[in-house]
Design a protein around this motif. Sequence first.
Motif, PDB file in Angstrom:
ATOM      1  N   UNK A  11       0.851  -1.190   0.000  1.00 50.78           N
ATOM      2  CA  UNK A  11       0.000   0.000   0.000  1.00 50.78           C
ATOM      3  C   UNK A  11       0.885   1.238   0.000  1.00 50.78           C
ATOM      4  N   UNK A  12       0.636   2.140  -0.944  1.00 51.05           N
ATOM      5  CA  UNK A  12       1.431   3.357  -1.123  1.00 51.05           C
ATOM      6  C   UNK A  12       0.838   4.494  -0.294  1.00 51.05           C
ATOM      7  N   UNK A  13       1.608   5.009   0.660  1.00 46.21           N
ATOM      8  CA  UNK A  13       1.154   6.112   1.515  1.00 46.21           C
ATOM      9  C   UNK A  13       1.708   7.457   1.058  1.00 46.21           C
ATOM     10  N   UNK A  14       2.236   7.523  -0.151  1.00 46.20           N
ATOM     11  CA  UNK A  14       2.851   8.759  -0.622  1.00 46.20           C
ATOM     12  C   UNK A  14       1.869   9.932  -0.585  1.00 46.20           C
ATOM     13  N   UNK A  25      -5.107  11.131  -0.934  1.00 46.57           N
ATOM     14  CA  UNK A  25      -5.520   9.752  -1.255  1.00 46.57           C
ATOM     15  C   UNK A  25      -6.023   9.001  -0.030  1.00 46.57           C
ATOM     16  N   UNK A  26      -6.335   9.731   1.029  1.00 43.31           N
ATOM     17  CA  UNK A  26      -6.709   9.103   2.305  1.00 43.31           C
ATOM     18  C   UNK A  26      -7.797   8.048   2.140  1.00 43.31           C
ATOM     19  N   UNK A  27      -8.906   8.385   1.516  1.00 42.87           N
ATOM     20  CA  UNK A  27     -10.041   7.464   1.421  1.00 42.87           C
ATOM     21  C   UNK A  27      -9.699   6.210   0.627  1.00 42.87           C
ATOM     22  N   UNK A  28      -8.976   6.385  -0.490  1.00 38.64           N
ATOM     23  CA  UNK A  28      -8.602   5.233  -1.307  1.00 38.64           C
ATOM     24  C   UNK A  28      -7.642   4.318  -0.553  1.00 38.64           C
ATOM     25  N   UNK A  29      -6.692   4.906   0.156  1.00 32.33           N
ATOM     26  CA  UNK A  29      -5.739   4.109   0.933  1.00 32.33           C
ATOM     27  C   UNK A  29      -6.457   3.413   2.085  1.00 32.33           C
ATOM     28  N   UNK A  34      -8.152  -1.462   5.068  1.00 29.57           N
ATOM     29  CA  UNK A  34      -9.189  -2.292   5.687  1.00 29.57           C
ATOM     30  C   UNK A  34      -9.238  -3.677   5.054  1.00 29.57           C
ATOM     31  N   UNK A  35      -9.104  -3.728   3.749  1.00 29.59           N
ATOM     32  CA  UNK A  35      -9.125  -5.025   3.068  1.00 29.59           C
ATOM     33  C   UNK A  35      -7.923  -5.874   3.485  1.00 29.59           C
ATOM     34  N   UNK A  36      -6.760  -5.247   3.548  1.00 39.97           N
ATOM     35  CA  UNK A  36      -5.543  -5.989   3.908  1.00 39.97           C
ATOM     36  C   UNK A  36      -5.605  -6.487   5.343  1.00 39.97           C
ATOM     37  N   UNK A  37      -6.064  -5.659   6.277  1.00 45.95           N
ATOM     38  CA  UNK A  37      -6.064  -6.051   7.682  1.00 45.95           C
ATOM     39  C   UNK A  37      -7.150  -7.082   7.996  1.00 45.95           C
ATOM     40  N   UNK A  38      -8.239  -7.041   7.252  1.00 49.30           N
ATOM     41  CA  UNK A  38      -9.285  -8.046   7.448  1.00 49.30           C
ATOM     42  C   UNK A  38      -8.877  -9.386   6.845  1.00 49.30           C
ATOM     43  N   UNK A 150      -7.684   5.212  10.327  1.00 54.12           N
ATOM     44  CA  UNK A 150      -8.360   4.611   9.178  1.00 54.12           C
ATOM     45  C   UNK A 150      -9.198   3.404   9.592  1.00 54.12           C
ATOM     46  N   UNK A 151      -8.683   2.606  10.509  1.00 54.15           N
ATOM     47  CA  UNK A 151      -9.429   1.441  10.995  1.00 54.15           C
ATOM     48  C   UNK A 151     -10.728   1.884  11.661  1.00 54.15           C
ATOM     49  N   UNK A 152     -10.647   2.908  12.518  1.00 52.83           N
ATOM     50  CA  UNK A 152     -11.852   3.405  13.201  1.00 52.83           C
ATOM     51  C   UNK A 152     -12.867   3.939  12.188  1.00 52.83           C
ATOM     52  N   UNK A 153     -12.370   4.678  11.220  1.00 59.85           N
ATOM     53  CA  UNK A 153     -13.263   5.213  10.192  1.00 59.85           C
ATOM     54  C   UNK A 153     -13.858   4.085   9.358  1.00 59.85           C
ATOM     55  N   UNK A 154     -13.023   3.146   8.950  1.00 62.25           N
ATOM     56  CA  UNK A 154     -13.477   2.061   8.089  1.00 62.25           C
ATOM     57  C   UNK A 154     -14.526   1.187   8.737  1.00 62.25           C
ATOM     58  N   UNK A 155     -14.475   1.079  10.066  1.00 67.39           N
ATOM     59  CA  UNK A 155     -15.461   0.276  10.795  1.00 67.39           C
ATOM     60  C   UNK A 155     -16.674   1.094  11.244  1.00 67.39           C
TER      61      UNK A 155
END
Length: 317
Positions: A11-14, A25-29, A34-38, A150-155
């Motif tokens: 995952x690119x955080x640039x 790119x916050x939302x796309x990252x 979320x997909x990777x951690x799940x 991001x995890x908190x937002x994604x959930x």
Amino acid sequence: MGTDAMQLPKIDFFGVDPSAPGTGTWSAVRAQVMDALATFGCFDADFPALTPEQRAALFDGAVRPLFALPVDAKRRNYHGADKPFHGYLGGIPGYDGYESLAIVDGTKPEPVRDFAGLMWPDGGSNDGFCNAVHGVAARIFELEEAVRRMVMEGLGVAKYHDALSASTWHLFRMSEYQAPSAAEKTVRFGSHQDTNLLSIVCQHEVEGLEMQTRDGQWVLVKPSPTSLVVMVGQALRAWTNDRLHAPFHRISVAGDVTRYSAMLFSVPNFKIQAPDELVDDEHPPRFKPHDNNDYIRYCVSEEGARQEDKLKAFCGV
């Protein structure tokens, strides 16, 4: 069984500014995170904000001299019998060739300076060591906090972020894994799951970190000048009601070059209990509320040592 063909999600955080959530790119990252951690419980983050020059200053200018100190000096990194993982680890049966030192609240300059004064009481190496260690720890912390948000937002539970952040502390650990001087791999730190919220690993040149997929495959994570490995710990697995996977991982080394790494662990100082929003008919409670320190004590007990899924054995519903 492992294979070099498999890789962790990258995952690119640039385009992510940790100080400005939601921009760039916050939302796309976040979706990739979320997909990777799940799915995997981990990913390889391309994080150029931590520069190769900072890594070199840390490992070559600070970490190598640190581990070159006499064992008696390193043993001063001690926080009492009730906090065995807060400081020096070395000479442990079954962990030959492994040493590690840690700084509680290592993302802050004062604890880093106190640690340096403990290791070098004459003050000779303190300034360079402190600048290198704090500079890297602070950068890694930016990534850790961004991923945690991001995890908190994604959930859908972003409202808890600030309160949990205020009750979370960080441990910065530096480790040495001696080379076996053999082509065949030697396990220096066996398969385990971390007990904390998130772990971020900075590898230095020599490979050795292996992550296990859900189907039992071992994936070798090769170091790169801009990558950091992010993984879920058992505390976050429990707090998210098993929505995220906490992967098993180990360190295996070969050859004749010593391996060094630095890790930042985010540690909960609050009761681990899934919020109501993450518990429903489709996701019934998986774990009982518990104190993370009690769980850690269970992990190192004779009973806990026999369990593969220690979290489930300790507080599973």
